[in-house]
Enzyme design. Structure first.
Site, short mmCIF file in Angstrom:
data_model
loop_
_atom_site.label_atom_id
_atom_site.label_comp_id
_atom_site.label_asym_id
_atom_site.label_seq_id
_atom_site.Cartn_x
_atom_site.Cartn_y
_atom_site.Cartn_z
N LYS A 1 14.17 -15.91 -18.65
CA LYS A 1 14.61 -14.61 -18.12
C LYS A 1 15.52 -13.90 -19.11
CE LYS A 1 12.27 -13.60 -15.66
NZ LYS A 1 11.33 -14.61 -15.82
N TRP B 1 -3.13 -2.06 -1.61
CA TRP B 1 -2.79 -3.35 -2.24
C TRP B 1 -3.41 -4.38 -1.29
CZ3 TRP B 1 -0.65 -5.75 -6.35
CH2 TRP B 1 -0.16 -7.03 -6.20
N GLU C 1 13.60 -21.60 -16.54
CA GLU C 1 13.37 -20.22 -16.07
C GLU C 1 14.57 -19.33 -16.40
OE1 GLU C 1 10.91 -18.68 -15.43
OE2 GLU C 1 11.58 -16.85 -14.42
N HIS D 1 20.33 -35.72 -28.61
CA HIS D 1 19.31 -36.26 -29.54
C HIS D 1 18.92 -35.22 -30.58
CE1 HIS D 1 18.91 -39.91 -27.21
NE2 HIS D 1 18.95 -39.15 -26.13
N ARG E 1 3.71 1.14 -6.73
CA ARG E 1 3.65 0.10 -5.68
C ARG E 1 2.49 -0.86 -5.95
NH1 ARG E 1 6.44 1.88 -1.13
NH2 ARG E 1 5.11 0.82 0.35
N CYS F 1 0.85 -1.19 0.00
CA CYS F 1 0.00 0.00 0.00
C CYS F 1 0.89 1.24 0.00
CB CYS F 1 -0.87 0.01 1.25
SG CYS F 1 -1.84 -1.48 1.45
N GLY G 1 0.64 -2.66 5.69
CA GLY G 1 1.19 -3.77 6.48
C GLY G 1 0.09 -4.77 6.80
C1 AGP Z 1 7.67 -14.27 -16.95
O1 AGP Z 1 8.77 -13.42 -16.73
C2 AGP Z 1 6.65 -13.64 -17.87
N1 AGP Z 1 6.24 -12.38 -17.37
C3 AGP Z 1 5.49 -14.58 -18.18
O2 AGP Z 1 6.02 -15.80 -18.65
C4 AGP Z 1 4.55 -14.88 -17.00
O3 AGP Z 1 5.20 -15.71 -16.08
C5 AGP Z 1 3.32 -15.61 -17.57
O4 AGP Z 1 2.67 -14.77 -18.50
C6 AGP Z 1 2.33 -16.02 -16.48
O5 AGP Z 1 1.82 -14.87 -15.85
P1 AGP Z 1 1.01 -15.06 -14.47
O6 AGP Z 1 1.97 -15.65 -13.49
O7 AGP Z 1 0.56 -13.68 -14.10
O8 AGP Z 1 -0.13 -15.99 -14.74
#
Ligand code: AGP
Length: 608
Positions: free
Chosen positions: A485, A75, A481, A504, A27, A2, A102
């Protein structure tokens, strides 16, 4: 998180407060409100939705005249985002108004006590309890009433409080949630963060835990919770306005990476009580948990990658069969689903169309759906049968980091809960794993401090065309992941591969100098992954290894090694992902990409 803003001074308070709240929109929030004392009474305006609605409702504050006031962007944590639950909250006689950032952890007991004393509640929030509790202790001395409240509440708070009977004063108090105060020749200010008041003053004072501030139009006094007056130093803010919204970080993504220790701790610690995993939100008895023979995890993107880790951890610890599916596939493949299975959907935004559709399909077929969600009151949170919230706080950068890390924590907790009821993990091992989990925030913090080395390494690859990530088991999930990224913010082609699968076909793409990031955190797979590293090196690859401290054997096969601290292999993803996040970030920064808003991407994919 918030946002809080307050003002007392010579100027009209409302426009200053609204302007300050607009500086805190980063935020994240779902509703907003403002309270101003007009000389006779406290007037309050609140609205769900964007701040613009509140600005239009109050004609940019003109309808709320007065020289002292407080404002809030919410929030949601307790109570769905609507006007009733929006702050400020006030006492029955509307002579005391409160805004809060909080979580008051003992609000249920306090609410019960106040109800027994005749107090009535209009909202579902923990904050309203504070307003009535101040009323309960207020006998004419506002500072005394506030200190008594702070001795009763547990949890975290940044508070702003005004009293109709003391219009020459504005109060603030803090424990764990950020709060600053500032002053210029026209008045005094309170805020959750610097951007809200940077326009008025660069001299700010950071309020420390369990301190109270009494602000008047031309000076401020600081007190402990025992009403002892203390002196505080102010600091000069050097940031420019734009940087300030990012808390001094260059990008939201970097800021959110650094918020991972807190998000992990906030998601984890409230759910470990007396040496047990306690997930009340599951609304399932141990018998009901025992009856679950199959789990389907459905999600998209990074949330799907967290689900892949979840599969390995749930199967390893709880010996329960888990199937992980991309939501966009699940919803159209007419899946064959086992009776009595549990469906888990994972989503940061709680609005991803494919994931929401998978939830609806599962419910239509009569399955119970658990949502692991970061945004309170989002569509998935509202439609799931139960919700395990991740407490990452609002995530602004399109590329998720802290939300992903907290999704992992939620899945670890679930795996341990299932393991406990299914007795697949002994007491000693279980206790050891809880200890390992509690160490993760500090270990993540330590890995983040390594950013300069990673930035140097990343700069070598800003011209790369292809980068590969390989791993086995949980290391494969981490590779997925790490690869996403990198590619989603640097636009460099990247693939994650099960290390044993490379030969493969894809190994034909490895050329002289191709970077291959090999993740190796699972001791029983160290040797296998090393042999895959040797395979790619033989074809000219440059191998970056991410592995456990002590696995020095890997240095024979790797050209560059990043070590992660000791933890249970099931939790290694939470650590190994940190250098990979930093790598992707610094490659993108080195390329001059728009890190927070990468091309073609949205923070939440609410369409198919
Ligand atoms: C990840 O960095 C991306 N922003 C994207 O893959 C994201 O994880 C995906 O669109 C799922 O979003 P969500 O977790 O809000 O459902």
């Amino acid at each position: 998180m918030c946002g809080i803003v307050g003002y007392i001074g010579k100027r009209q308070a409302a426009p200053i407060i609204l302007e300050g709240l607009s500086r805190l929109e980063y935020r994240g929030y779902d509703s907003a409100g403002i309270a101003v004392y007009d000389g006779e009474r406290i007037n309050i305006a609140k609205a769900a939705g964007r701040l613009k609605i509140l600005e239009e409702m109050t004609h940019n504050g003109e309808t709320l005249s007065g020289f002292v006031g407080i404002g809030h962007t919410r929030w949601a944590t307790h109570g769905v985002p609507n006007t009733v639950n929006a702050h400020p909250h006030y006492n029955k006689s509307e002579t005391i108004a409160v805004v809060h950032n909080g979580i008051i952890e003992n609000y249920i007991g306090l609410r019960k006590m106040l109800k027994e004393k005749g107090y009535e509640f209009v909202s579902d929030t923990d904050t309203e309890v504070v307003a009535h509790l101040i009323d309960y202790y207020y006998k004419g001395n506002p500072l005394e009433a506030i200190t008594k409240v702070l001795h009763r509440v547990e949890g975290s708070y940044a508070l702003g409080v005004i009293f109709a009977e003391h219009p020459d004063q504005l109060f603030a108090a803090r424990k764990d949630s950020p709060l600053i105060v500032g002053q210029n020749e026209e008045g005094c200010f309170i805020a959750s963060d610097v951007p809200a008041i940077l326009k008025y003053t660069r001299q700010v004072t950071y309020v420390d835990n369990q301190e109270i501030v009494r602000l008047r139009g031309d000076h401020m006094h600081f007190y402990t919770v025992d009403e002892e007056e203390i002196q505080k130093e102010s600091v000069t803010i050097e940031w420019d306005a734009n940087a300030a919204e990012k808390g001094g970080y260059e990008h939201f993504m970097l800021k959110e990476m650094y918020e991972q220790p807190k998000g992990v701790a906030d998601t984890l610690l409230p759910r470990i009580k007396d040496g047990e995993v306690v997930i009340d939100e599951l609304n399932m008895t141990d018998e009901e948990l025992l009856s679950v023979k199959k789990i389907y995890i459905v999600a998209c993107g990074s949330a799907y990658h967290a689900g892949v880790t979840g599969k390995y951890v749930l199967e390893s610890l709880a010996r329960i069969s888990v199937e992980v599916d991309l939501a966009s596939e699940f919803r159209y493949r007419n899946p064959v689903m086992e009776e009595g299975a549990m469906v888990i959907v994972v989503s940061q935004s709680g609005e991803t169309a494919d994931t929401l559709a998978a939830l609806r399909e599962s419910k239509k077929r009569g399955f119970k759906v658990l949502g692991i969600v970061n945004v309170v009151g989002s569509s998935i949170a509202r439609e799931a049968d139960s919700v395990l919230y991740t407490w990452a706080g609002p995530e602004i950068a399109v590329a998720t980091t802290k939300a992903y890390s907290t999704q992992l924590i939620a899945l670890y907790l679930l795996a341990l809960k299932f393991a406990r009821v299914r007795k697949t993990v002994g007491d000693k091992e279980f206790a050891g794993m809880l200890d390992d989990l509690k160490k993760l925030p500090d270990q993540i913090e330590m890995l983040l401090s390594n950013k300069n080395h990673i930035q140097k390494f990343a700069n070598r690859y800003i011209g790369a065309k292809d980068i590969f990530f390989i791993g086995r088991g949980i290391d494969y999930a981490i590779s997925l992941e790490g690869s996403l990224k990198l590619k989603e913010i640097s636009y460099i082609h990247s693939e994650a591969y099960a290390a044993g699968e490379l030969k493969h076909g894809t190994i034909s793409l490895i050329e002289e100098g191709t970077l291959v990031a090999a993740v190796s955190t699972q001791p029983e797979l160290f040797a296998k992954t090393i042999s895959n590293m040797v395979e790619v090196k033989a074809r000219g690859a440059f191998v970056l290894a991410v592995t456990n401290e002590g696995n020095i054997e890997i240095e024979k096969a790797a050209d560059y090694v990043i070590y992660i601290p000791e933890t249970n292999p099931c939790f290694a993803n939470s650590l190994a992902i940190i250098p990979l996040q930093l790598f992707g970030y610094y490659v993108a920064v080195g390329k001059g990409c728009d890190v927070d808003k990468p091309r073609n991407l949205a923070k939440s994919v609410t369409v198919e």
